[in-house]
Design an enzyme around this catalytic site. Structure first.
Site, short mmCIF file in Angstrom:
data_model
loop_
_atom_site.label_atom_id
_atom_site.label_comp_id
_atom_site.label_asym_id
_atom_site.label_seq_id
_atom_site.Cartn_x
_atom_site.Cartn_y
_atom_site.Cartn_z
N ARG A 541 5.87 -2.88 -3.54
CA ARG A 541 6.83 -3.64 -4.33
C ARG A 541 6.52 -5.14 -4.23
O ARG A 541 6.15 -5.64 -3.16
CB ARG A 541 8.25 -3.44 -3.82
CG ARG A 541 8.74 -2.03 -4.08
CD ARG A 541 10.22 -2.00 -4.28
NE ARG A 541 10.96 -2.09 -3.04
CZ ARG A 541 12.28 -1.98 -2.99
NH1 ARG A 541 12.97 -1.83 -4.10
NH2 ARG A 541 12.90 -2.04 -1.85
N SER A 605 3.85 -2.11 6.47
CA SER A 605 4.56 -1.12 7.29
C SER A 605 3.62 -0.22 8.08
O SER A 605 3.64 1.01 7.94
CB SER A 605 5.44 -0.28 6.39
OG SER A 605 6.18 -1.13 5.55
N ASP A 659 8.18 -3.10 8.17
CA ASP A 659 9.34 -2.79 7.32
C ASP A 659 10.64 -2.65 8.12
O ASP A 659 11.71 -3.00 7.64
CB ASP A 659 9.10 -1.54 6.45
CG ASP A 659 8.62 -0.32 7.23
OD1 ASP A 659 8.38 -0.43 8.44
OD2 ASP A 659 8.47 0.75 6.59
C1 BG6 Z 1 11.88 0.47 1.29
C2 BG6 Z 1 11.42 -0.76 2.03
O1 BG6 Z 1 13.11 0.27 0.74
O2 BG6 Z 1 11.90 1.53 2.21
C3 BG6 Z 1 10.05 -0.52 2.58
O3 BG6 Z 1 11.45 -1.88 1.19
C4 BG6 Z 1 10.04 0.68 3.45
O4 BG6 Z 1 9.61 -1.63 3.27
C5 BG6 Z 1 10.62 1.86 2.70
O5 BG6 Z 1 8.75 0.96 3.90
C6 BG6 Z 1 10.72 3.08 3.57
O6 BG6 Z 1 11.13 4.18 2.82
P1 BG6 Z 1 10.19 5.18 2.08
O7 BG6 Z 1 11.06 6.36 1.85
O8 BG6 Z 1 9.77 4.51 0.82
O9 BG6 Z 1 9.06 5.44 2.99
C1 GLC Z 2 4.89 4.34 10.19
C2 GLC Z 2 4.27 2.99 10.51
C3 GLC Z 2 5.35 2.01 10.87
C4 GLC Z 2 6.41 1.99 9.80
C5 GLC Z 2 6.95 3.37 9.56
C6 GLC Z 2 8.00 3.40 8.48
O1 GLC Z 2 5.40 4.84 11.35
O2 GLC Z 2 3.36 3.13 11.53
O3 GLC Z 2 4.82 0.75 11.04
O4 GLC Z 2 7.44 1.12 10.20
O5 GLC Z 2 5.90 4.22 9.22
O6 GLC Z 2 7.49 2.99 7.28
#
Ligand code: BG6
Ligand code: GLC
Ligand code: BG6
Ligand code: GLC
Length: 937
Positions: A541, A605, A659
């Site tokens: 995003r 992340s 994240d």
């Molecule tokens: C989003 C965050 O809303 O959620 C991200 O902005 C995050 O940073 C993500 O990694 C995690 O959720 P998913 O389900 O997309 O892995």
């Molecule tokens: C994985 C990544 C970690 C992140 C998580 C959620 O575990 O290693 O950094 O925060 O996924 O997205």
């Protein structure tokens, strides 16, 4: 001449046709087709009322779901004991069913014995009645030399209204007919039977299914005739069942397929719906019955009451001088002196009149020939009314089925049983004729149930037995996913130990505990425009955030979502970062901001070793990413280089954040108590505010950079005070990478791990996050299918395809509304052909896997909050967790189980979960704002 005429007039008057006299007297019992259609329409309305959840409680036609979902398909087999209680005879039987053969081809063998039930037992204590039943069963086993040691499955035909929530359970709603044993209403009669069998002792019996006689009759006939979807009893009592579309059965979950509904139509009219059709004789029969005011339709129709109706009419006609010259015998005044067997005998072809005379003479009456003709006609009217009423009821059921199936015509078979139908000479023919007249467009076949309902009960039990053994095996498979409190406590302890070990510099740790260089949560002074980039969840995003000073709620956001193709996730690092730069370029175009060199925060992340807020070396990829040449490199530099390569726009990347950290910051902007960030999405992870003094690695780094340590400078003191805590990205997904979770890891998890891009790594994440849960489910389904417990044992290519079950499907499968229908359509979409039972098992598997995930995260979170509480020396901690991720937000049960587990596992903490509204980007922007503010100072 006139005299002759007068004589002849008186003569004809005296010689009035006795049948006409009866016709006039009983005109209210002679129902024409328009009246039958009217009754049929009223019955249809009652059926609707009984099926609906809102009106069911008040409905007189109870429309009870039976949990029988299909008529026989020939695959039933086994040897069963059967009890048949509630008709005119109580029977114990042994039934052998051979697979793939109809009854007529000798597919079913039966051996039966009738046992009497004394009136005082029928109407005595309930436990005595059932003790009598189980003692009769034992007697049968002994007499037939059936082993007492072996376990015997048992089918129970119980012909009274029962509310069933499963095949092997049923609460008796009320007695009917000639039973009124005390203390059983509202009780589960299957359990009562089991208790009695235990009391009798010496037998090993498994009561697998209880069915109404109508259902058993339908099943018996259905074994030979696939069109048989209605069961009808016209015996001591009367009742009908039929296959209804499950979507119309409000009281049972699910919309797919059919379920047999026991109408209990005997109760039709109990609310007065038939009051314009009942006569004084019906009211008298009702008043003198066991159950006044109830079973009004049954009392107009069934064998227990027909003889009595005839007696009351004969008595009344005699009393008003229309029979026997007005003479009445004492015998005629006694209840029960005319039976349904008498009615059948009086209507016998050829001998009927002779029989009538004998019957009347036995009642101490001296009938004339005309009296005999008249009484025979009374019988005819009473029994004709009965078959007419049954025809009206059946017409309602058949019309409903026809409408359900949206068909103009209907071909259907009605399985019938009961002494009235079997022994009354005219009854069947009359019934068939009227039904066909009322429903000319239907092709209705009537089949007499071949020697009772027990075969049908055995067939239901055969299916139940197969399901029960299937359920046992499924339960056994899923038991390894069911964690005890003790196991969860162990997980909490291991997580805690992992957190502590990760904070130390020395020694390897499965949990990395990465310093984030974020020292405090937002204070509301942040302002300005920032770009946030967010890589690592389901999507990439790009976002623009505009903070206005002091207006905490009013951060303005604009964002765009980009998918990252698999080949980019798993290509080269350069390709990946070039792709990101391209997305950013597109976003800046979209916002018209290509030339503004914006400060940017980068949510990345994945685990990064940070030495400052704006550098982060990727330790290892997780969650299916494996772009080359990234591990060991600073991801901020890689992004800067990609932007430089593009040579089109410039960004000032001021911060790189995980994240979890972004999410915590984003939520803390709204709630200052938010000091934990959690992701339950594609991956799983947690960050929290740790005391700097506990972070050995960070303290060392701080020491290196602050050469003027110890200067009695006010600014420095302030800075030190601000840096008492630092947010730690735990990377808790790595728990278990050192083998510490091996005792709870199942072979299915091992399979998922082995097939992943990072075997042996992120073991906790692989038990708990969206990217893997579907795969765990798929492994279990594969195993169950190989064991023949699912999809009829067909292991399809689809089922062998990794990744078919995404988190969104799991969420849908587990949602309660429309569940079965959804499951089947989802499975269908995925190319898996399932039946109802399959979908129930799939849902169960998903439930076990997702519950375990939520519990494990709960246990992990309990370790985190307790650590924070202890850090602060508190007895009680109030804290908020900012949370994001599709599993948390979209799964119907995950968040509930997570919260419940935290509550149990960390009773000294009050933990509030606050879902992040705008993702982690806003948090990253906040961190950037602080970083830039610092730089400006
Ligand atoms: C989003 C965050 O809303 O959620 C991200 O902005 C995050 O940073 C993500 O990694 C995690 O959720 P998913 O389900 O997309 O892995
Ligand atoms: C994985 C990544 C970690 C992140 C998580 C959620 O575990 O290693 O950094 O925060 O996924 O997205
Ligand atoms: C029998 C069935 O044939 O008919 C019983 O086996 C059923 O289950 C009975 O209850 C109904 O007829 P009646 O006349 O015995 O009440
Ligand atoms: C009574 C019972 C019903 C049964 C019928 C025929 O109406 O309530 O359950 O099916 O008799 O035996």
């Amino acid at each position: 001449m006139l005299a002759v005429h007068l004589v002849s007039f008186f003569f004809t008057k005296l010689k009035e046709d006795p049948t006409k006299k009866v016709d006039r007297f009983l005109h209210a019992m002679r129902l024409h087709d328009d009246q039958l259609n009217d009754i049929s329409a009223r019955f249809q309305a009652e059926m609707k009322k009984g099926l609906s959840a809102e009106s069911n409680a008040a409905a007189s036609v109870r429309m009870l779901p039976t949990h029988v979902r299909s008529t026989p398909d020939g695959s039933e087999k086994g040897q069963f004991l059967a009890l048949d209680l509630g008709g005119s005879k109580f029977k114990v039987l042994q039934v052998k069913v051979r697979e793939g053969m109809g009854i007529r081809k000798g597919g079913v063998e039966m051996d039966e014995k009738t046992y009497s039930i004394p009136k005082e037992v029928r109407n005595g204590r309930g436990s005595e009645l059932f003790d009598h039943v189980s003692e009769s069963l034992k007697d049968f086993l002994l007499e037939r030399n059936i082993s007492l040691e072996k376990k015997h499955p048992l089918a129970f035909t119980f012909s009274f209204p029962c509310e069933q929530s499963a095949l092997d359970q049923g609460l008796l709603l009320s007695w009917s007919k000639n039973y009124s044993a005390r203390g059983l209403q509202g009780k589960d009669v299957v359990q009562v039977l089991r208790d009695s069998i235990d009391r009798t002792g010496g037998m090993d019996i498994e009561v697998l299914a209880m069915v109404n006689d109508t259902v058993a009759t339908m099943m018996t006939c259905g074994f030979d005739d696939q069109y048989c979807e209605v069961g009808l009893i016209i015996g001591t009592g009367t009742n009908a069942c039929y296959m209804e579309e499950l979507r119309h059965v409000d009281l049972v979950e699910g919309d797919e397929g059919r379920m047999c509904v026991n109408t209990e139509w005997g109760g039709f009219g109990d609310d007065g719906a038939l009051s314009d059709y009942t006569t004084e004789f019906d009211r008298d029969v009702d008043d003198a019955s066991n159950n006044p005011g109830r079973q009004i339709f049954e009392k107009m129709v069934s064998g227990m009451y027909l003889g009595e109706l005839v007696r009351l009419v004969v008595l009344k006609m005699a009393k008003v001088g229309k029979l026997f010259d007005g003479r009445v015998s004492d015998a005629l005044r006694i209840k029960g002196k005319i039976t349904t067997a008498h009615v059948a005998a009086m209507e016998e072809y050829k001998n009927g009149l002779t029989n009538t005379r004998i019957i009347l003479e036995e009642l101490d009456l001296t009938p004339s020939d005309d009296d005999c003709v008249a009484v025979q006609h009374i019988s005819t009217i009473v029994s004709f009314r009965s078959s007419n009423l049954v025809a009206a009821g059946l017409a309602a059921i058949l019309s409903r089925i026809k409408k359900n199936r949206n068909k103009r015509g209907l071909r259907i078979t009605v399985g019938v049983d009961g002494t009235v139908y079997k022994t009354h000479p005219q009854y069947p023919k009359r019934l068939h004729k009227v039904v066909r007249r009322l429903l000319p467009e239907c092709h209705v076949r009537f089949v007499l149930s071949d020697s009772g309902s027990s075969k049908g009960a055995a067939l239901v039990t055969a299916v139940a037995q197969r399901l029960a053994s299937r359920k046992r095996q499924v339960d056994e498979t899923l038991s390894s996913f069911r964690l005890s409190q003790e196991q969860l406590k162990l997980v909490k302890a291991r997580m805690r130990a992992g957190l502590e070990a990760g904070l130390k510099t020395k020694g390897p740790s499965a949990i990395k505990m990465l310093p984030s260089f974020v020292y405090h949560t937002p204070d509301g002074t942040e302002h300005g425009k920032y770009l946030a980039l967010d890589l690592g969840g389901t999507n990439f995003r790009a976002m623009l955030v505009n903070f206005k000073k002091g207006l905490q709620q009013n951060a303005r956001l604009y964002h765009k979502i980009y998918t990252i193709p698999l080949e980019i996730m798993q290509g080269t690092g350069e390709e990946l970062f070039d792709h990101l730069a391209q997305c950013v370029s597109d976003f800046l175009d979209y916002m018209g901001m290509k030339n503004a060199r914006l400060p940017a925060g980068f949510t990345f992340s994945f685990p990064c070793e940070q030495t400052a807020i704006d550098t982060g070396t990727l330790v290892s990829w997780t969650k299916g990413f494996k772009a080359t040449d990234c591990e060991g490199h600073d991801v901020v530099s890689m992004l800067r280089e990609a932007i430089k390569r593009r040579n089109e726009f410039d960004l000032d990347i001021a911060a790189v954040v995980n994240d979890t950290v972004g999410t915590m910051m984003s939520c803390a902007y709204e709630d200052p108590q938010c000091e934990i960030g959690m992701i339950a999405g594609t991956g799983t992870n947690v960050c929290y505010m740790e005391e700097v003094k506990n972070i050995e690695k960070a303290v060392q780094k701080k020491g290196k950079t602050e050469e003027d340590k110890g200067t009695p400078d006010e600014e420095q003191d302030k800075a030190d005070a601000e840096m008492l805590k630092m947010c730690i990205n735990t990377e808790w997904g790595g728990l278990g990478d050192d083998g510490s979770l091996d005792d709870i890891i199942t072979p299915y998890d091992t399979e998922v791990d082995q097939n992943s891009v990072n075997p042996g790594k992120q073991r906790f994440e692989k038990l708990t996050s969206g990217m893997y849960l579907g795969e765990v489910v798929r492994q279990v389904l594969l195993d169950l299918t190989r064991g023949g417990l699912l999809f009829r044992g067909h292991v399809t290519e689809t089922l062998k395809t990794p990744g078919i079950f995404q988190t969104k499907y799991l969420s849908q499968i587990e949602s309660d509304r429309l569940a079965l229908l959804q499951i089947r359509s989802i499975l269908q979409q995925l190319g898996l052909n399932s039946n109802c039972d399959d979908s129930i098992i799939v849902k169960e598997v998903c439930g076990a896997v997702s519950r375990r995930a939520a519990q494990l995260c709960g246990a992990g979170m309990a370790a985190v909050v307790d650590k924070i509480r202890e850090n602060r020396g508190l007895d009680h901690l109030n804290i908020t967790v900012g949370v994001d991720g599709a599993l948390y937000k979209l799964h119907p049960r995950f968040s509930g189980v997570l919260k419940e587990t935290v509550k149990i596992m960390a009773p000294q903490c009050n933990v509030t979960f606050l879902p992040s509204e705008e993702g982690s980007g806003k948090g990253a922007a906040l961190i950037t704002a602080v970083a830039r503010k610092k730089q400006e100072m």
